[in-house]
Design an enzyme around this catalytic site. Sequence first.
Site, PDB file in Angstrom:
ATOM      1  N   ARG A  84       0.848  -1.192   0.000  1.00  0.00           N
ATOM      2  CA  ARG A  84       0.000   0.000   0.000  1.00  0.00           C
ATOM      3  C   ARG A  84       0.886   1.245   0.000  1.00  0.00           C
ATOM      4  O   ARG A  84       1.755   1.388   0.858  1.00  0.00           O
ATOM      5  CB  ARG A  84      -0.901   0.007   1.244  1.00  0.00           C
ATOM      6  CG  ARG A  84      -1.711   1.276   1.382  1.00  0.00           C
ATOM      7  CD  ARG A  84      -2.682   1.239   2.564  1.00  0.00           C
ATOM      8  NE  ARG A  84      -3.379   2.506   2.615  1.00  0.00           N
ATOM      9  CZ  ARG A  84      -3.367   3.331   3.661  1.00  0.00           C
ATOM     10  NH1 ARG A  84      -2.738   3.022   4.772  1.00  0.00           N
ATOM     11  NH2 ARG A  84      -4.003   4.476   3.610  1.00  0.00           N
ATOM     12  N   HIS A 128      -2.988  10.902   0.884  1.00  0.00           N
ATOM     13  CA  HIS A 128      -2.443  10.661   2.218  1.00  0.00           C
ATOM     14  C   HIS A 128      -1.854  12.000   2.707  1.00  0.00           C
ATOM     15  O   HIS A 128      -0.668  12.125   2.958  1.00  0.00           O
ATOM     16  CB  HIS A 128      -1.402   9.547   2.183  1.00  0.00           C
ATOM     17  CG  HIS A 128      -1.172   8.876   3.512  1.00  0.00           C
ATOM     18  ND1 HIS A 128      -1.343   7.512   3.699  1.00  0.00           N
ATOM     19  CD2 HIS A 128      -0.785   9.365   4.726  1.00  0.00           C
ATOM     20  CE1 HIS A 128      -1.050   7.200   4.965  1.00  0.00           C
ATOM     21  NE2 HIS A 128      -0.714   8.312   5.603  1.00  0.00           N
ATOM     22  N   GLU A 173      -7.571   8.563   6.410  1.00  0.00           N
ATOM     23  CA  GLU A 173      -7.865   9.180   7.700  1.00  0.00           C
ATOM     24  C   GLU A 173      -8.403  10.612   7.619  1.00  0.00           C
ATOM     25  O   GLU A 173      -7.737  11.564   8.043  1.00  0.00           O
ATOM     26  CB  GLU A 173      -6.623   9.140   8.597  1.00  0.00           C
ATOM     27  CG  GLU A 173      -6.070   7.732   8.797  1.00  0.00           C
ATOM     28  CD  GLU A 173      -4.968   7.658   9.852  1.00  0.00           C
ATOM     29  OE1 GLU A 173      -4.418   8.708  10.221  1.00  0.00           O
ATOM     30  OE2 GLU A 173      -4.668   6.550  10.314  1.00  0.00           O
ATOM     31  N   ASN A 299      -7.369   1.899   9.930  1.00  0.00           N
ATOM     32  CA  ASN A 299      -6.041   1.911  10.549  1.00  0.00           C
ATOM     33  C   ASN A 299      -6.245   1.781  12.038  1.00  0.00           C
ATOM     34  O   ASN A 299      -7.034   2.531  12.627  1.00  0.00           O
ATOM     35  CB  ASN A 299      -5.308   3.219  10.240  1.00  0.00           C
ATOM     36  CG  ASN A 299      -5.023   3.382   8.761  1.00  0.00           C
ATOM     37  OD1 ASN A 299      -5.078   2.409   8.002  1.00  0.00           O
ATOM     38  ND2 ASN A 299      -4.698   4.597   8.348  1.00  0.00           N
ATOM     39  N   TYR A 301      -4.289   1.481  15.828  1.00  0.00           N
ATOM     40  CA  TYR A 301      -3.068   1.528  16.633  1.00  0.00           C
ATOM     41  C   TYR A 301      -3.334   1.336  18.128  1.00  0.00           C
ATOM     42  O   TYR A 301      -2.562   0.705  18.820  1.00  0.00           O
ATOM     43  CB  TYR A 301      -2.350   2.872  16.421  1.00  0.00           C
ATOM     44  CG  TYR A 301      -1.760   2.975  15.036  1.00  0.00           C
ATOM     45  CD1 TYR A 301      -0.511   2.440  14.757  1.00  0.00           C
ATOM     46  CD2 TYR A 301      -2.467   3.557  13.992  1.00  0.00           C
ATOM     47  CE1 TYR A 301       0.032   2.490  13.489  1.00  0.00           C
ATOM     48  CE2 TYR A 301      -1.938   3.610  12.704  1.00  0.00           C
ATOM     49  CZ  TYR A 301      -0.684   3.071  12.470  1.00  0.00           C
ATOM     50  OH  TYR A 301      -0.167   3.112  11.213  1.00  0.00           O
ATOM     51  N   GLU A 353      -3.455  -0.258   8.119  1.00  0.00           N
ATOM     52  CA  GLU A 353      -2.251   0.103   8.880  1.00  0.00           C
ATOM     53  C   GLU A 353      -2.372  -0.471  10.271  1.00  0.00           C
ATOM     54  O   GLU A 353      -3.432  -0.370  10.896  1.00  0.00           O
ATOM     55  CB  GLU A 353      -2.105   1.631   9.035  1.00  0.00           C
ATOM     56  CG  GLU A 353      -1.729   2.371   7.802  1.00  0.00           C
ATOM     57  CD  GLU A 353      -1.613   3.879   8.050  1.00  0.00           C
ATOM     58  OE1 GLU A 353      -1.389   4.303   9.207  1.00  0.00           O
ATOM     59  OE2 GLU A 353      -1.765   4.633   7.073  1.00  0.00           O
TER      60      GLU A 353
END
Length: 462
Positions: A84, A128, A173, A299, A301, A353
């Site tokens: 990606r 991005h 995002e 994504n 985290y 991600e």
Amino acid sequence: MNPPPSRYPSHPFAADFVWGVATSAFQIEGAATADGKGESIWDRFCRQPGAIADGSHGDVACDHYHRLEADLDLIADLGVDAYRFSVSWPRVQPAGQGAFNEAGLAFYGRLIDGLAARGIKPYLTLNHWDLPQALQDQGGWARRDTVHRFVDYARHVAARLGDRVAAITTHNEPWVMAVLGHESGLFAPGIRHRGTAMQVAHHLLLSHGLALRALRADACPARLGIVLNLSPIGPATDSPEDAAAARLEDGRCVRWYMDPLFRGQYPADVWQHLGADVPLVHEGDMAAIATPMDFLGINYYTRGVVSASGTWSAQHGGKPLTDMGWEIVPEGLTELLLRLHREWRPPALYVMENGAAFQDTLEHTPEGPRVHDADRVDYIARHIGALDDAVAQGVPVAGYMVWSLMDNFEWASGYAKRFGIVHTDYATLARTPKDSYLWYRGFLRLQAQRRAQAAQAQVPVP
Ligand code: FCB
């Protein structure tokens, strides 16, 4: 040298599950003015005193633009199915409108062909975060016209590259671009105004929907989606005040994006809370935003823990932290995936991600340079395990990508935070695969073996 196999999740994943690794243009490419590239809002933001923790910028970054072939080999040696990456809008259309830059398009053509030659599926992100500065000068994402500029850019890129990529995602995002870029001002373009942030979020969603419609009308063969940063967000205590604060934060971070994309409406509680800061919405906008997608990318985290008195707390419950100060909560990924499936039913989900920053040490051993990043191996292995738990409970997860291929420019944190599974030496630009790269490679080989065994078991005995 690989860690023991007991560290691998026990279940075999589906044969067509997509394993990958991710990067983004501004964070790795460098070559900030090479071959006609225009200025982006991140090029400009980095020049603002105090904006970037270590005072750095993306002028050279990992110099990926000039090291493409070697980096492609690193990706191929890893054994992933997919890579990606993002296209830098100002590299292919320097002013964000008008003329396209052939040299910029040629770079992504080489990247995509290089992946194909190595049997790796390209996953292309259109935005991005590196908006052309020329568009920012005219109002940026707060201006409705930028929506149409984005659709033109998307159509042009898709016409040139869309038949050679597996998937195109519009934005990475939107919450980060809207809120960190326009409300807290921590990210480019550094604006601090909540009403502007909400208008930006609306324009990002609208441009996503209109781009999808346009690419479908153009018969773009790539699968189409968007990438959201999502977390489970809960209250710090049992108090009703904390519960209300957590519900609102969930509304602003999760439902503000999921509801329009999958239901064509903004959440009423957040709308009411915003008062005068609600976005201007034209007739037909919500239907455009809800244009059906082929997949949703997320994504993941960490989780969010919210209290009425303050905002997010990083250290709730004494969980271990990464170098970003983010709690390590693998089970949060399972919880999030289950909820997305239950409440909004995306046709397919990809973790686009997942990864962690730790303070790595490059050791010079007789066998050569090494990075023993056991923390990162553990982080990735446990999150793949959490993903496995969600799949076992019926969530249609189709892929997983590690952030990131190599240490790179971590936005406002500069180069101090290292997320790579490959170490970048910023003095020499040498790349050194870390233990986490070797671990992931071992894991992928095991997956491939299992796939082969399963395929063989299906061959009828003559
Ligand atoms: C995400 C960004 C990505 C990277 C990781 C650590 O929010 O999409 O570019 O910086 O965080």
